[in-house]
Design an enzyme around this catalytic site. Structure first.
Site, PDB file in Angstrom:
ATOM      1  N   TYR A 109      42.836 -13.872 -23.248  1.00 32.71           N
ATOM      2  CA  TYR A 109      42.425 -15.175 -22.708  1.00 32.71           C
ATOM      3  C   TYR A 109      42.886 -16.354 -23.559  1.00 32.71           C
ATOM      4  O   TYR A 109      42.864 -17.494 -23.075  1.00 32.71           O
ATOM      5  CB  TYR A 109      40.898 -15.284 -22.578  1.00 32.71           C
ATOM      6  CG  TYR A 109      40.222 -14.374 -21.586  1.00 32.71           C
ATOM      7  CD1 TYR A 109      40.944 -13.532 -20.744  1.00 32.71           C
ATOM      8  CD2 TYR A 109      38.839 -14.363 -21.482  1.00 32.71           C
ATOM      9  CE1 TYR A 109      40.297 -12.692 -19.857  1.00 32.71           C
ATOM     10  CE2 TYR A 109      38.192 -13.529 -20.588  1.00 32.71           C
ATOM     11  CZ  TYR A 109      38.927 -12.688 -19.778  1.00 32.71           C
ATOM     12  OH  TYR A 109      38.275 -11.871 -18.900  1.00 32.71           O
ATOM     13  N   HIS A 141      39.629  -3.517 -21.732  1.00 35.09           N
ATOM     14  CA  HIS A 141      39.723  -4.510 -20.653  1.00 35.09           C
ATOM     15  C   HIS A 141      40.061  -3.869 -19.298  1.00 35.09           C
ATOM     16  O   HIS A 141      39.489  -4.233 -18.266  1.00 35.09           O
ATOM     17  CB  HIS A 141      40.786  -5.549 -21.035  1.00 35.09           C
ATOM     18  CG  HIS A 141      40.629  -6.865 -20.349  1.00 35.09           C
ATOM     19  ND1 HIS A 141      41.054  -8.041 -20.906  1.00 35.09           N
ATOM     20  CD2 HIS A 141      40.107  -7.202 -19.144  1.00 35.09           C
ATOM     21  CE1 HIS A 141      40.785  -9.043 -20.077  1.00 35.09           C
ATOM     22  NE2 HIS A 141      40.219  -8.564 -18.994  1.00 35.09           N
TER      23      HIS A 141
HETATM   24  N1  LIG Z   1      37.098  -8.080 -17.195  1.00 35.15           N
HETATM   25  C1  LIG Z   1      37.962  -8.689 -16.392  1.00 35.15           C
HETATM   26  O1  LIG Z   1      38.999  -8.125 -16.005  1.00 35.15           O
HETATM   27  C2  LIG Z   1      37.651 -10.077 -15.931  1.00 35.15           C
HETATM   28  C3  LIG Z   1      38.342 -10.624 -14.840  1.00 35.15           C
HETATM   29  C4  LIG Z   1      38.009 -11.907 -14.415  1.00 35.15           C
HETATM   30  C5  LIG Z   1      37.032 -12.622 -15.085  1.00 35.15           C
HETATM   31  N2  LIG Z   1      36.404 -12.088 -16.176  1.00 35.15           N
HETATM   32  C6  LIG Z   1      35.371 -12.846 -16.925  1.00 35.15           C
HETATM   33  O2  LIG Z   1      34.430 -13.339 -15.997  1.00 35.15           O
HETATM   34  C7  LIG Z   1      34.318 -14.749 -16.165  1.00 35.15           C
HETATM   35  C8  LIG Z   1      33.949 -15.395 -14.856  1.00 35.15           C
HETATM   36  O3  LIG Z   1      34.955 -15.190 -13.886  1.00 35.15           O
HETATM   37  P1  LIG Z   1      35.848 -16.367 -13.317  1.00 35.15           P
HETATM   38  O4  LIG Z   1      35.902 -17.430 -14.337  1.00 35.15           O
HETATM   39  O5  LIG Z   1      37.144 -15.817 -12.881  1.00 35.15           O
HETATM   40  O6  LIG Z   1      35.088 -16.790 -11.993  1.00 35.15           O
HETATM   41  P2  LIG Z   1      33.635 -17.393 -11.640  1.00 35.15           P
HETATM   42  O7  LIG Z   1      32.778 -17.490 -12.841  1.00 35.15           O
HETATM   43  O8  LIG Z   1      33.151 -16.642 -10.451  1.00 35.15           O
HETATM   44  O9  LIG Z   1      34.008 -18.855 -11.104  1.00 35.15           O
HETATM   45  C9  LIG Z   1      34.518 -19.839 -11.950  1.00 35.15           C
HETATM   46  C10 LIG Z   1      34.972 -21.000 -11.059  1.00 35.15           C
HETATM   47  O10 LIG Z   1      33.845 -21.532 -10.382  1.00 35.15           O
HETATM   48  C11 LIG Z   1      33.651 -22.893 -10.728  1.00 35.15           C
HETATM   49  N3  LIG Z   1      32.201 -23.074 -10.937  1.00 35.15           N
HETATM   50  C12 LIG Z   1      31.472 -22.738 -12.012  1.00 35.15           C
HETATM   51  N4  LIG Z   1      30.178 -23.011 -11.833  1.00 35.15           N
HETATM   52  C13 LIG Z   1      30.075 -23.552 -10.600  1.00 35.15           C
HETATM   53  C14 LIG Z   1      28.987 -24.026  -9.838  1.00 35.15           C
HETATM   54  N5  LIG Z   1      27.741 -24.019 -10.326  1.00 35.15           N
HETATM   55  N6  LIG Z   1      29.247 -24.536  -8.592  1.00 35.15           N
HETATM   56  C15 LIG Z   1      30.509 -24.544  -8.108  1.00 35.15           C
HETATM   57  N7  LIG Z   1      31.590 -24.086  -8.792  1.00 35.15           N
HETATM   58  C16 LIG Z   1      31.381 -23.596 -10.022  1.00 35.15           C
HETATM   59  C17 LIG Z   1      34.432 -23.113 -12.003  1.00 35.15           C
HETATM   60  O11 LIG Z   1      34.912 -24.427 -12.074  1.00 35.15           O
HETATM   61  P3  LIG Z   1      34.492 -25.434 -13.276  1.00 35.15           P
HETATM   62  O12 LIG Z   1      34.916 -24.778 -14.563  1.00 35.15           O
HETATM   63  O13 LIG Z   1      35.239 -26.676 -12.963  1.00 35.15           O
HETATM   64  O14 LIG Z   1      32.997 -25.591 -13.190  1.00 35.15           O
HETATM   65  C18 LIG Z   1      35.590 -22.128 -11.839  1.00 35.15           C
HETATM   66  O15 LIG Z   1      36.597 -22.683 -11.020  1.00 35.15           O
HETATM   67  C19 LIG Z   1      35.681 -15.160 -16.731  1.00 35.15           C
HETATM   68  O16 LIG Z   1      35.653 -16.451 -17.309  1.00 35.15           O
HETATM   69  C20 LIG Z   1      35.910 -14.050 -17.698  1.00 35.15           C
HETATM   70  O17 LIG Z   1      35.171 -14.270 -18.894  1.00 35.15           O
HETATM   71  C21 LIG Z   1      36.678 -10.818 -16.580  1.00 35.15           C
END
Ligand SMILES: NC(=O)c1ccc[n+]([C@@H]2O[C@H](COP(=O)([O-])OP(=O)(O)OC[C@H]3O[C@@H](n4cnc5c(N)ncnc54)[C@H](OP(=O)(O)O)[C@@H]3O)[C@@H](O)[C@H]2O)c1
Length: 267
Positions: A42, A98
Protein backbone atom coordinates in the site's frame (compact mmCIF):
# COMPACT_ATOMS: atom_id res chain seq x y z
CA UNK A 1 -11.08 -16.83 19.90
CA UNK A 2 -7.66 -15.37 19.20
CA UNK A 3 -9.20 -12.84 16.84
CA UNK A 4 -11.25 -11.36 19.68
CA UNK A 5 -8.11 -9.34 20.45
CA UNK A 6 -8.60 -7.40 17.19
CA UNK A 7 -10.55 -4.13 17.67
CA UNK A 8 -13.89 -4.39 15.86
CA UNK A 9 -13.39 -1.21 13.82
CA UNK A 10 -10.11 -0.31 12.14
CA UNK A 11 -9.02 2.27 9.62
CA UNK A 12 -8.29 0.90 6.15
CA UNK A 13 -5.27 2.83 4.87
CA UNK A 14 -5.28 1.92 1.18
CA UNK A 15 -4.65 5.21 -0.67
CA UNK A 16 -3.67 7.17 2.45
CA UNK A 17 -0.17 7.91 1.14
CA UNK A 18 1.96 11.05 1.29
CA UNK A 19 1.41 13.99 3.60
CA UNK A 20 -2.35 14.09 3.06
CA UNK A 21 -2.52 10.39 3.95
CA UNK A 22 -0.47 10.97 7.10
CA UNK A 23 -2.83 13.77 8.18
CA UNK A 24 -5.80 11.47 7.60
CA UNK A 25 -4.33 8.66 9.70
CA UNK A 26 -3.55 11.17 12.45
CA UNK A 27 -7.09 12.55 12.30
CA UNK A 28 -8.47 9.02 12.70
CA UNK A 29 -6.30 8.46 15.77
CA UNK A 30 -7.54 11.72 17.29
CA UNK A 31 -11.12 10.49 16.72
CA UNK A 32 -10.36 7.29 18.63
CA UNK A 33 -9.26 4.76 15.98
CA UNK A 34 -6.64 2.45 17.46
CA UNK A 35 -6.61 -0.25 14.78
CA UNK A 36 -4.80 0.54 11.51
CA UNK A 37 -4.77 -1.80 8.50
CA UNK A 38 -1.76 -1.44 6.19
CA UNK A 39 0.17 -3.73 3.81
CA UNK A 40 3.57 -4.00 2.20
CA UNK A 41 2.03 -3.04 -1.15
CA UNK A 42 0.00 0.00 0.00
CA UNK A 43 2.89 2.38 0.58
CA UNK A 44 1.22 3.31 3.88
CA UNK A 45 3.33 1.40 6.39
CA UNK A 46 5.46 4.49 6.99
CA UNK A 47 2.43 6.73 7.56
CA UNK A 48 0.79 4.21 9.89
CA UNK A 49 3.94 3.87 11.99
CA UNK A 50 4.66 7.59 12.02
CA UNK A 51 1.11 8.44 13.07
CA UNK A 52 1.32 5.93 15.93
CA UNK A 53 4.72 7.18 17.12
CA UNK A 54 3.77 10.84 16.91
CA UNK A 55 0.44 10.32 18.71
CA UNK A 56 2.38 10.04 21.98
CA UNK A 57 -0.12 7.40 23.06
CA UNK A 58 1.31 4.15 24.44
CA UNK A 59 2.26 1.64 21.72
CA UNK A 60 0.17 -0.95 23.58
CA UNK A 61 -3.01 1.00 22.94
CA UNK A 62 -2.68 0.43 19.16
CA UNK A 63 -3.37 -2.56 16.96
CA UNK A 64 -1.33 -2.48 13.74
CA UNK A 65 -1.86 -4.98 10.93
CA UNK A 66 0.37 -5.40 7.91
CA UNK A 67 0.31 -7.95 5.09
CA UNK A 68 2.98 -9.95 3.28
CA UNK A 69 2.98 -9.51 -0.47
CA UNK A 70 3.38 -12.44 -2.87
CA UNK A 71 6.96 -11.66 -3.82
CA UNK A 72 7.93 -12.01 -0.14
CA UNK A 73 6.38 -15.44 0.46
CA UNK A 74 9.85 -16.99 0.28
CA UNK A 75 11.29 -14.47 2.78
CA UNK A 76 8.47 -13.81 5.20
CA UNK A 77 10.45 -13.08 8.36
CA UNK A 78 12.98 -10.85 6.63
CA UNK A 79 10.19 -8.89 4.94
CA UNK A 80 8.40 -8.38 8.29
CA UNK A 81 11.65 -6.99 9.72
CA UNK A 82 11.76 -4.58 6.75
CA UNK A 83 8.13 -3.55 7.36
CA UNK A 84 8.93 -2.93 11.04
CA UNK A 85 11.84 -0.69 10.03
CA UNK A 86 9.53 1.26 7.69
CA UNK A 87 6.94 1.62 10.45
CA UNK A 88 9.54 2.40 13.12
CA UNK A 89 7.94 -0.21 15.40
CA UNK A 90 9.45 -3.22 17.16
CA UNK A 91 6.51 -5.53 16.46
CA UNK A 92 3.24 -5.67 14.53
CA UNK A 93 0.05 -6.77 16.26
CA UNK A 94 -1.09 -8.85 13.32
CA UNK A 95 0.63 -10.00 10.13
CA UNK A 96 -1.40 -11.54 7.31
CA UNK A 97 -0.48 -13.37 4.15
CA UNK A 98 -2.06 -10.87 1.73
CA UNK A 99 -3.07 -13.40 -0.93
CA UNK A 100 -2.47 -17.10 -1.54
CA UNK A 101 0.35 -17.38 -4.10
CA UNK A 102 -0.73 -16.15 -7.57
CA UNK A 103 -2.10 -19.04 -9.67
CA UNK A 104 -1.33 -21.27 -6.62
CA UNK A 105 2.20 -21.55 -7.96
CA UNK A 106 3.51 -22.04 -4.42
CA UNK A 107 1.66 -24.22 -1.90
CA UNK A 108 0.32 -22.78 1.38
CA UNK A 109 2.26 -25.54 3.17
CA UNK A 110 5.56 -24.16 1.88
CA UNK A 111 5.23 -20.74 3.54
CA UNK A 112 2.64 -20.76 6.33
CA UNK A 113 5.07 -22.31 8.84
CA UNK A 114 7.40 -19.37 8.33
CA UNK A 115 4.59 -16.99 9.32
CA UNK A 116 4.07 -19.02 12.51
CA UNK A 117 7.82 -18.77 13.21
CA UNK A 118 7.62 -14.99 12.83
CA UNK A 119 5.03 -15.00 15.61
CA UNK A 120 7.15 -17.33 17.75
CA UNK A 121 10.08 -14.91 17.35
CA UNK A 122 7.95 -11.98 18.53
CA UNK A 123 7.86 -10.09 15.22
CA UNK A 124 4.07 -10.01 15.59
CA UNK A 125 1.56 -10.85 18.28
CA UNK A 126 -1.00 -12.54 16.02
CA UNK A 127 -0.95 -14.08 12.56
CA UNK A 128 -3.62 -14.55 9.93
CA UNK A 129 -4.40 -14.71 6.24
CA UNK A 130 -6.28 -12.74 3.63
CA UNK A 131 -8.15 -13.75 0.49
CA UNK A 132 -7.88 -17.40 1.56
CA UNK A 133 -10.61 -19.74 0.32
CA UNK A 134 -11.84 -22.71 2.37
CA UNK A 135 -9.28 -24.92 0.66
CA UNK A 136 -6.38 -22.57 1.41
CA UNK A 137 -7.50 -22.29 5.03
CA UNK A 138 -7.68 -26.06 5.40
CA UNK A 139 -4.17 -26.41 3.99
CA UNK A 140 -2.90 -23.82 6.48
CA UNK A 141 -4.64 -25.52 9.42
CA UNK A 142 -3.24 -28.90 8.39
CA UNK A 143 0.26 -27.43 8.49
CA UNK A 144 0.26 -25.23 11.61
CA UNK A 145 -2.74 -26.58 13.52
CA UNK A 146 -5.96 -25.07 14.81
CA UNK A 147 -6.03 -21.94 16.94
CA UNK A 148 -3.04 -20.33 15.29
CA UNK A 149 -4.79 -18.07 12.74
CA UNK A 150 -6.62 -15.11 14.26
CA UNK A 151 -8.45 -13.93 11.16
CA UNK A 152 -9.11 -14.32 7.46
CA UNK A 153 -9.51 -10.90 5.83
CA UNK A 154 -11.61 -10.98 2.68
CA UNK A 155 -14.08 -8.90 0.69
CA UNK A 156 -17.36 -8.69 2.55
CA UNK A 157 -20.11 -6.11 2.30
CA UNK A 158 -23.88 -6.05 1.89
CA UNK A 159 -23.61 -7.06 -1.80
CA UNK A 160 -21.09 -9.87 -1.20
CA UNK A 161 -21.93 -11.41 2.14
CA UNK A 162 -19.68 -14.41 1.56
CA UNK A 163 -21.59 -16.66 3.94
CA UNK A 164 -20.06 -19.99 2.90
CA UNK A 165 -16.55 -18.77 3.68
CA UNK A 166 -17.77 -16.93 6.77
CA UNK A 167 -19.29 -20.16 8.16
CA UNK A 168 -16.09 -22.05 7.44
CA UNK A 169 -14.03 -19.44 9.33
CA UNK A 170 -16.41 -19.45 12.29
CA UNK A 171 -16.28 -23.23 12.56
CA UNK A 172 -12.46 -23.06 12.67
CA UNK A 173 -12.47 -20.29 15.33
CA UNK A 174 -11.12 -17.78 12.83
CA UNK A 175 -12.59 -14.26 12.95
CA UNK A 176 -13.69 -12.64 9.69
CA UNK A 177 -12.24 -9.24 8.82
CA UNK A 178 -14.38 -7.56 6.16
CA UNK A 179 -12.46 -5.53 3.62
CA UNK A 180 -14.24 -3.01 1.39
CA UNK A 181 -17.03 -2.98 4.00
CA UNK A 182 -18.59 0.04 2.27
CA UNK A 183 -18.35 -1.66 -1.14
CA UNK A 184 -15.88 1.09 -2.02
CA UNK A 185 -18.37 3.80 -1.05
CA UNK A 186 -21.17 2.41 -3.23
CA UNK A 187 -23.58 1.73 -0.36
CA UNK A 188 -24.59 5.37 0.17
CA UNK A 189 -27.29 5.50 -2.52
CA UNK A 190 -28.85 2.13 -1.76
CA UNK A 191 -32.63 2.39 -1.32
CA UNK A 192 -32.93 -0.47 1.21
CA UNK A 193 -30.07 0.84 3.33
CA UNK A 194 -31.45 4.37 3.17
CA UNK A 195 -34.87 3.20 4.34
CA UNK A 196 -33.32 1.46 7.36
CA UNK A 197 -31.06 4.46 7.97
CA UNK A 198 -33.99 6.84 7.98
CA UNK A 199 -35.83 4.70 10.52
CA UNK A 200 -32.87 4.91 12.92
CA UNK A 201 -31.81 8.48 12.11
CA UNK A 202 -28.36 7.41 10.86
CA UNK A 203 -26.51 7.23 7.51
CA UNK A 204 -26.87 4.39 4.99
CA UNK A 205 -23.11 3.80 5.22
CA UNK A 206 -23.45 3.30 8.99
CA UNK A 207 -26.20 0.75 8.42
CA UNK A 208 -23.95 -1.14 5.97
CA UNK A 209 -21.16 -1.25 8.57
CA UNK A 210 -23.48 -2.09 11.49
CA UNK A 211 -24.80 -5.05 9.50
CA UNK A 212 -21.28 -6.53 9.26
CA UNK A 213 -20.56 -5.88 12.94
CA UNK A 214 -23.83 -7.62 13.78
CA UNK A 215 -22.60 -10.69 11.85
CA UNK A 216 -19.48 -10.75 14.02
CA UNK A 217 -17.09 -9.36 11.42
CA UNK A 218 -14.28 -6.93 12.14
CA UNK A 219 -14.50 -3.97 9.73
CA UNK A 220 -11.78 -1.75 8.27
CA UNK A 221 -13.50 1.08 6.34
CA UNK A 222 -11.15 3.55 4.69
CA UNK A 223 -11.76 7.27 4.67
CA UNK A 224 -9.49 10.22 4.19
CA UNK A 225 -12.16 12.58 5.50
CA UNK A 226 -12.48 13.36 9.20
CA UNK A 227 -16.28 13.54 9.04
CA UNK A 228 -16.61 10.16 7.31
CA UNK A 229 -14.05 8.58 9.65
CA UNK A 230 -16.15 9.76 12.58
CA UNK A 231 -19.35 8.47 11.02
CA UNK A 232 -17.77 5.07 10.29
CA UNK A 233 -16.46 4.68 13.84
CA UNK A 234 -19.88 5.58 15.25
CA UNK A 235 -21.47 2.68 13.32
CA UNK A 236 -20.58 0.59 16.39
CA UNK A 237 -23.51 2.11 18.25
CA UNK A 238 -26.12 1.53 15.50
CA UNK A 239 -28.46 -1.26 16.59
CA UNK A 240 -30.40 -3.07 13.87
CA UNK A 241 -33.53 -5.12 14.52
CA UNK A 242 -34.51 -8.47 13.00
CA UNK A 243 -36.57 -6.82 10.26
CA UNK A 244 -33.62 -4.59 9.25
CA UNK A 245 -31.24 -7.55 9.21
CA UNK A 246 -33.58 -9.56 7.00
CA UNK A 247 -33.98 -6.71 4.51
CA UNK A 248 -30.21 -6.14 4.31
CA UNK A 249 -29.50 -9.87 4.01
CA UNK A 250 -31.58 -9.71 0.82
CA UNK A 251 -29.06 -7.34 -0.81
CA UNK A 252 -26.53 -10.15 -1.19
CA UNK A 253 -25.96 -10.57 -4.94
CA UNK A 254 -22.38 -11.82 -5.13
CA UNK A 255 -21.05 -8.50 -6.45
CA UNK A 256 -17.29 -8.75 -6.13
CA UNK A 257 -15.05 -5.73 -6.70
CA UNK A 258 -11.61 -7.30 -6.15
CA UNK A 259 -11.03 -10.20 -8.52
CA UNK A 260 -7.54 -10.33 -10.08
CA UNK A 261 -7.07 -12.92 -12.81
CA UNK A 262 -4.17 -14.48 -10.82
CA UNK A 263 -6.40 -14.78 -7.72
CA UNK A 264 -7.96 -17.93 -6.25
CA UNK A 265 -11.11 -19.77 -7.37
CA UNK A 266 -13.53 -18.19 -4.89
CA UNK A 267 -15.90 -20.17 -2.67
N1 LIG B 1 -6.73 -7.75 1.96
C1 LIG B 1 -7.01 -7.22 0.77
O1 LIG B 1 -6.73 -7.81 -0.28
C2 LIG B 1 -7.71 -5.90 0.72
C3 LIG B 1 -8.31 -5.47 -0.46
C4 LIG B 1 -8.98 -4.25 -0.47
C5 LIG B 1 -9.01 -3.48 0.68
N2 LIG B 1 -8.37 -3.89 1.81
C6 LIG B 1 -8.36 -3.07 3.05
O2 LIG B 1 -9.69 -2.70 3.33
C7 LIG B 1 -9.76 -1.28 3.45
C8 LIG B 1 -11.12 -0.79 3.04
O3 LIG B 1 -11.38 -1.09 1.68
P1 LIG B 1 -11.51 0.03 0.57
O4 LIG B 1 -10.74 1.20 1.01
O5 LIG B 1 -11.14 -0.55 -0.74
O6 LIG B 1 -13.07 0.29 0.49
P2 LIG B 1 -14.20 0.82 1.51
O7 LIG B 1 -13.66 1.05 2.86
O8 LIG B 1 -15.38 -0.06 1.33
O9 LIG B 1 -14.61 2.22 0.84
C9 LIG B 1 -13.73 3.30 0.80
C10 LIG B 1 -14.36 4.36 -0.11
O10 LIG B 1 -15.58 4.80 0.46
C11 LIG B 1 -15.53 6.18 0.75
N3 LIG B 1 -16.14 6.37 2.08
C12 LIG B 1 -15.59 6.15 3.28
N4 LIG B 1 -16.45 6.38 4.27
C13 LIG B 1 -17.60 6.78 3.68
C14 LIG B 1 -18.87 7.15 4.18
N5 LIG B 1 -19.12 7.18 5.49
N6 LIG B 1 -19.83 7.51 3.27
C15 LIG B 1 -19.57 7.48 1.95
N7 LIG B 1 -18.38 7.12 1.41
C16 LIG B 1 -17.40 6.77 2.26
C17 LIG B 1 -14.07 6.56 0.74
O11 LIG B 1 -13.89 7.88 0.31
P3 LIG B 1 -13.21 9.01 1.25
O12 LIG B 1 -11.83 8.51 1.60
O13 LIG B 1 -13.20 10.22 0.39
O14 LIG B 1 -14.09 9.14 2.47
C18 LIG B 1 -13.49 5.58 -0.28
O15 LIG B 1 -13.71 6.05 -1.59
C19 LIG B 1 -8.60 -0.79 2.57
O16 LIG B 1 -8.26 0.56 2.83
C20 LIG B 1 -7.55 -1.78 2.94
O17 LIG B 1 -6.96 -1.43 4.19
C21 LIG B 1 -7.75 -5.10 1.86
Amino acid sequence: MLGDQIPAVGLGTYGLTGNDGLSSVKSAILLGYRHLDTAQTYGTEENAGQAVRESELPRGSFFITTKITAKNLGRIRQSIRESLILMGLDHADLVLIHWPAPYDEVSVRSYIGDLARAQDEGLCKLIGVSNFTRRHLDEALAEIGENRLATNQFEQHVYLQNRVLEDHCMSANIRVTAYMPLAGGNVSDDAVLNAVAQKHGVAASQVALAFLLNRGSIIIPKSGSRARQQSNLAAKSVKLDAQDLEAIAGLDCGRRYINPEWGPAWD
